[in-house]
Motif scaffolding. Structure first.
Motif, PDB file in Angstrom:
ATOM      1  N   PRO A   8       0.829  -1.209   0.000  1.00  0.00           N
ATOM      2  CA  PRO A   8       0.000   0.000   0.000  1.00  0.00           C
ATOM      3  C   PRO A   8       0.865   1.262   0.000  1.00  0.00           C
ATOM      4  O   PRO A   8       1.885   1.311   0.699  1.00  0.00           O
ATOM      5  N   PRO A   9       0.486   2.273  -0.776  1.00  0.00           N
ATOM      6  CA  PRO A   9       1.302   3.481  -0.891  1.00  0.00           C
ATOM      7  C   PRO A   9       1.612   4.160   0.442  1.00  0.00           C
ATOM      8  O   PRO A   9       2.691   4.713   0.622  1.00  0.00           O
ATOM      9  N   ASP A  10       0.682   4.085   1.384  1.00  0.00           N
ATOM     10  CA  ASP A  10       0.918   4.754   2.662  1.00  0.00           C
ATOM     11  C   ASP A  10       1.919   4.015   3.547  1.00  0.00           C
ATOM     12  O   ASP A  10       2.336   4.533   4.576  1.00  0.00           O
ATOM     13  N   LEU A  11       2.335   2.827   3.143  1.00  0.00           N
ATOM     14  CA  LEU A  11       3.325   2.076   3.917  1.00  0.00           C
ATOM     15  C   LEU A  11       4.741   2.192   3.357  1.00  0.00           C
ATOM     16  O   LEU A  11       5.698   1.802   4.026  1.00  0.00           O
ATOM     17  N   ILE A  12       4.871   2.697   2.145  1.00  0.00           N
ATOM     18  CA  ILE A  12       6.197   2.739   1.515  1.00  0.00           C
ATOM     19  C   ILE A  12       7.182   3.565   2.333  1.00  0.00           C
ATOM     20  O   ILE A  12       8.295   3.121   2.619  1.00  0.00           O
ATOM     21  N   MET A  13       6.796   4.777   2.725  1.00  0.00           N
ATOM     22  CA  MET A  13       7.734   5.630   3.459  1.00  0.00           C
ATOM     23  C   MET A  13       8.098   5.054   4.826  1.00  0.00           C
ATOM     24  O   MET A  13       9.273   5.005   5.164  1.00  0.00           O
ATOM     25  N   PRO A  14       7.148   4.579   5.642  1.00  0.00           N
ATOM     26  CA  PRO A  14       7.551   3.993   6.925  1.00  0.00           C
ATOM     27  C   PRO A  14       8.467   2.778   6.769  1.00  0.00           C
ATOM     28  O   PRO A  14       9.436   2.627   7.516  1.00  0.00           O
ATOM     29  N   ILE A  15       8.168   1.938   5.791  1.00  0.00           N
ATOM     30  CA  ILE A  15       9.003   0.750   5.577  1.00  0.00           C
ATOM     31  C   ILE A  15      10.381   1.154   5.065  1.00  0.00           C
ATOM     32  O   ILE A  15      11.410   0.655   5.539  1.00  0.00           O
ATOM     33  N   ALA A  16      10.422   2.069   4.094  1.00  0.00           N
ATOM     34  CA  ALA A  16      11.708   2.525   3.566  1.00  0.00           C
ATOM     35  C   ALA A  16      12.538   3.204   4.655  1.00  0.00           C
ATOM     36  O   ALA A  16      13.746   2.984   4.753  1.00  0.00           O
ATOM     37  N   SER A  17      11.904   4.009   5.484  1.00  0.00           N
ATOM     38  CA  SER A  17      12.619   4.690   6.569  1.00  0.00           C
ATOM     39  C   SER A  17      13.193   3.684   7.561  1.00  0.00           C
ATOM     40  O   SER A  17      14.331   3.826   8.017  1.00  0.00           O
ATOM     41  N   THR A  18      12.413   2.660   7.875  1.00  0.00           N
ATOM     42  CA  THR A  18      12.881   1.631   8.802  1.00  0.00           C
ATOM     43  C   THR A  18      14.043   0.847   8.213  1.00  0.00           C
ATOM     44  O   THR A  18      15.047   0.595   8.895  1.00  0.00           O
TER      45      THR A  18
END
Length: 80
Positions: A2-12
């Motif tokens: 899901p698009p809203d998860l890309i940034m949190p996952i990438a940041s982690t």
């Protein structure tokens, strides 16, 4: 993904990379993308050369210094 998860996952993932170092992160990504990927993985049908090029880009000095670039590379990679 899901698009809203890309940034949190990438940041982690990016934070994990800074914590464990390039050698260990490279080994983990190599294993997960090249060696142990399930048949249902989005990248399962890609050629080994394409996967290797992605890993090289993802672990580049530019991506190491810029979480936004790291995120964009992951976003492009996970698209069908």
């Amino acid at each position: 993904m899901p698009p809203d998860l890309i940034m949190p996952i990438a940041s982690t993932l990016h934070f994990t990379w800074t914590w464990v170092g390039t050698a260990r992160m490279s080994a983990w990504l190599q294993a997960s993308i090249m060696d142990c990927a399930p048949a249902s993985a989005p990248w399962a049908g890609q050629k080994a050369d394409s996967k290797a090029a992605f890993l090289q880009d993802l672990l580049s000095q530019d991506a190491e210094c810029d979480v936004g670039r790291f995120k964009r590379l992951i976003k492009v990679w996970q698209q069908p």
